[in-house]
Design an enzyme around this catalytic site. Structure first.
Site, PDB file in Angstrom:
ATOM      1  N   GLU A  26       1.820   4.161  -6.422  1.00 22.84           N
ATOM      2  CA  GLU A  26       2.793   3.285  -5.951  1.00 22.84           C
ATOM      3  C   GLU A  26       3.889   2.847  -6.894  1.00 22.84           C
ATOM      4  OE1 GLU A  26       2.646  -0.675  -5.267  1.00 22.84           O
ATOM      5  OE2 GLU A  26       0.551  -0.809  -5.442  1.00 22.84           O
ATOM      6  N   ALA A 140       1.216  -5.507   5.546  1.00 25.06           N
ATOM      7  CA  ALA A 140       1.273  -4.358   6.392  1.00 25.06           C
ATOM      8  C   ALA A 140       0.428  -3.244   5.628  1.00 25.06           C
ATOM      9  CB  ALA A 140       2.762  -3.980   6.338  1.00 25.06           C
ATOM     10  N   LYS A 158      -6.296  -8.341  -4.218  1.00 21.52           N
ATOM     11  CA  LYS A 158      -6.217  -9.242  -5.243  1.00 21.52           C
ATOM     12  C   LYS A 158      -6.718 -10.687  -5.078  1.00 21.52           C
ATOM     13  CE  LYS A 158      -3.338  -9.047  -9.349  1.00 21.52           C
ATOM     14  NZ  LYS A 158      -1.927  -8.794  -9.675  1.00 21.52           N
TER      15      LYS A 158
HETATM   16  N1  PSU Z   1      -1.703  -6.334  -5.587  1.00 20.40           N
HETATM   17  C1  PSU Z   1      -1.301  -6.105  -7.000  1.00 20.40           C
HETATM   18  N2  PSU Z   1      -0.085  -5.891  -7.658  1.00 20.40           N
HETATM   19  C2  PSU Z   1       1.035  -5.512  -6.711  1.00 20.40           C
HETATM   20  C3  PSU Z   1       0.760  -5.483  -5.353  1.00 20.40           C
HETATM   21  C4  PSU Z   1      -0.594  -5.915  -4.778  1.00 20.40           C
HETATM   22  O1  PSU Z   1      -2.247  -6.505  -7.856  1.00 20.40           O
HETATM   23  O2  PSU Z   1       2.110  -5.316  -7.195  1.00 20.40           O
HETATM   24  C5  PSU Z   1       1.960  -5.015  -4.380  1.00 20.40           C
HETATM   25  C6  PSU Z   1       1.367  -3.785  -3.540  1.00 20.40           C
HETATM   26  O3  PSU Z   1       2.446  -2.936  -3.574  1.00 20.40           O
HETATM   27  C7  PSU Z   1       0.917  -4.084  -2.279  1.00 20.40           C
HETATM   28  C8  PSU Z   1       2.084  -5.264  -2.058  1.00 20.40           C
HETATM   29  O4  PSU Z   1       1.120  -3.037  -1.178  1.00 20.40           O
HETATM   30  O5  PSU Z   1       1.952  -6.032  -3.059  1.00 20.40           O
HETATM   31  C9  PSU Z   1       1.706  -6.073  -0.852  1.00 20.40           C
HETATM   32  O6  PSU Z   1       2.523  -6.883  -0.663  1.00 20.40           O
HETATM   33  P1  PSU Z   1       2.553  -7.750   0.910  1.00 20.40           P
HETATM   34  O7  PSU Z   1       1.573  -8.589   0.653  1.00 20.40           O
HETATM   35  O8  PSU Z   1       4.047  -8.233   1.023  1.00 20.40           O
HETATM   36  O9  PSU Z   1       2.365  -6.699   1.997  1.00 20.40           O
END
Ligand code: PSU
Ligand code: MN
Length: 300
Positions: A26, A140, A158
Site C-alpha cells: 500500500e 473501510a 494498530k
Molecule cells: N495503520 C498504520 N499505518 C497506516 C495505516 C494504518 O499503522 O498508515 C493506514 C492504512 O493505509 C489503513 C488506513 O488502511 O490507515 C486506515 O485508515 P481509516 O482508519 O481511515 O480507514
C-alpha cells in the site's frame, strides 16, 4: 475488466502472466503514515525484502486518475513527496479517478487494486479497525476484508484501535485471522494483545493451504495473516498506552473526524514515543513484506 482505469507495471504483469509470485504494497503508509525521507527508504527496503524472498513487489497508488499497480521510480517519488496526495479508500476511488487526481491507497483500496490485477497477497503494517473513542468509526478496511479475496499480511491493527471490537467484527463477517507463529493477535508495536486467535500457522505452506481451502469452498472474501513485530524491535505495551491516551485526547480537543483520524493518531503516537515506535513500525513492515513474499511463493 479491460475497461478498468488500471495500469499494471510491465514487470508485475510479466510476473503474473508467467505465474511468478507478486506481493502488493500500500501507499498510504508511505504518503500519510511516515515522514520523509524515512518513507522513501522504507519503500526501497520493502522492494528489497520482497525480491530477496523471490517475489515481485507492486506498490499501489492512483496517479492522473489511473490506478497504478507497481510504480516507476518517478511515480514513487511523487507519491512519497508531493503535497496534496490524497488518502484514497474504497469510497474515494470514483472521485479521484474522475478528477484525474493523485492518491495514496489504504488497505481497502489496495486490496481492490490487487484483486483487479490478479494479485493474491498484500503486505502492510497494520489494518484499520474499530476506533476506541468512536465505535461507529469503523475502517473501510474491515468490510473490504469481508468481500475481496486478497490475503493481507500485517501486524494486526494498530494499538490506537479497539482490538477486541475489531476482532469481533472480523469474526462476525467471516474473515479468517491467522496468527503467524503465534496464537494471539499481535498488537502492532507489541507482539501480544492477550486476544486468542482461532487459527495459527507456522510455515508459508500452511498458510497457502488455508487460502486454497478458502478458494475451494467458494467462500469469497479475504483473510488476515497476523505477524508479530520482530522481538528485537518490540515496544512494551505500557510505553505505547500512555502515548495513545494522550493522542486520543488531542484528537477530541482538536475535533479530528473522518479519514483524518487515523493519520492524526499515528502521527501523535510517533511524536510522543520518539524513535522507538518508528523503529518498530519500520521493522514490522519489512518483516511482513518478507513473510508475504514467502506466502506468495507458496501459493503459485
Ligand atoms: N495503520 C498504520 N499505518 C497506516 C495505516 C494504518 O499503522 O498508515 C493506514 C492504512 O493505509 C489503513 C488506513 O488502511 O490507515 C486506515 O485508515 P481509516 O482508519 O481511515 O480507514
Ligand atoms: Mn475512519
Amino acid at each position: 475488466m479491460s475497461d478498468l482505469p488500471l495500469d499494471v507495471h510491465a514487470e508485475v504483469a510479466a510476473a503474473l502472466r508467467s505465474g511468478r509470485p507478486v506481493v502488493a504494497l500500500e501507499s498510504t503508509v508511505l504518503a500519510h503514515g511516515l515522514p520523509h525521507p524515512v518513507n522513501m527508504q522504507l519503500a526501497h527496503d520493502l522492494d528489497r525484502e520482497v525480491r530477496a524472498h523471490g517475489a515481485v513487489p507492486a506498490i499501489v497508488a492512483v496517479l492522473g486518475g489511473r490506478i497504478k499497480v507497481g510504480l516507476t521510480a518517478d511515480e514513487l517519488q511523487r507519491v512519497a513527496t508531493e503535497p496534496g496526495v490524497l488518502k484514497v479508500s474504497r469510497r474515494d476511488l470514483p472521485l479521484v479517478v474522475a478528477r484525474g487526481l493523485a492518491g495514496a491507497t489504504t488497505v481497502a483500496a489496495t486490496m481492490l487494486a490487487a484483486h483487479w490485477a490478479g494479485i493474491a497477497v498484500f503486505a502492510t503494517g497494520g489494518i484499520g479497525g474499530v476506533h476506541r473513542a468512536a465505535p461507529q468509526d469503523i475502517s473501510a478496511d474491515l468490510p473490504e476484508l469481508a468481500r475481496t479475496p486478497v490475503m493481507v499480511v500485517c501486524s494486526g491493527a494498530k494499538a490506537i484501535l479497539d482490538l477486541p471490537a475489531t476482532l469481533e467484527w472480523l469474526e462476525t463477517h467471516g474473515v479468517p485471522v491467522i496468527g503467524y507463529g503465534t496464537s494471539e493477535l499481535p498488537a502492532f508495536y507489541s507482539r501480544a494483545s492477550g486476544l486468542q486467535l482461532a487459527a495459527r500457522a507456522d510455515t508459508p505452506q500452511q498458510v497457502a493451504a488455508i487460502v486454497r481451502a478458502q478458494r475451494a469452498l467458494g467462500l469469497g472474501g479475504g483473510m488476515l495473516l497476523a505477524v508479530p513485530v520482530p522481538a528485537a524491535s518490540e515496544v512494551p505495551a505500557s510505553q505505547i498506552e500512555q502515548a495513545i491516551a494522550t493522542a486520543l485526547v488531542a484528537a477530541q480537543v482538536q475535533n479530528i473526524v473522518g479519514a483524518a483520524v487515523t493519520p492524526f493518531l499515528l502521527q501523535q503516537v510517533a511524536a510522543h514515543t520518539g524513535g522507538t515506535s518508528l523503529q518498530a513500525n519500520l521493522a514490522l513492515l519489512r518483516n511482513n513484506a518478507a513473510v508475504a513474499a514467502q506466502v506468495a511463493a507458496a501459493l503459485v
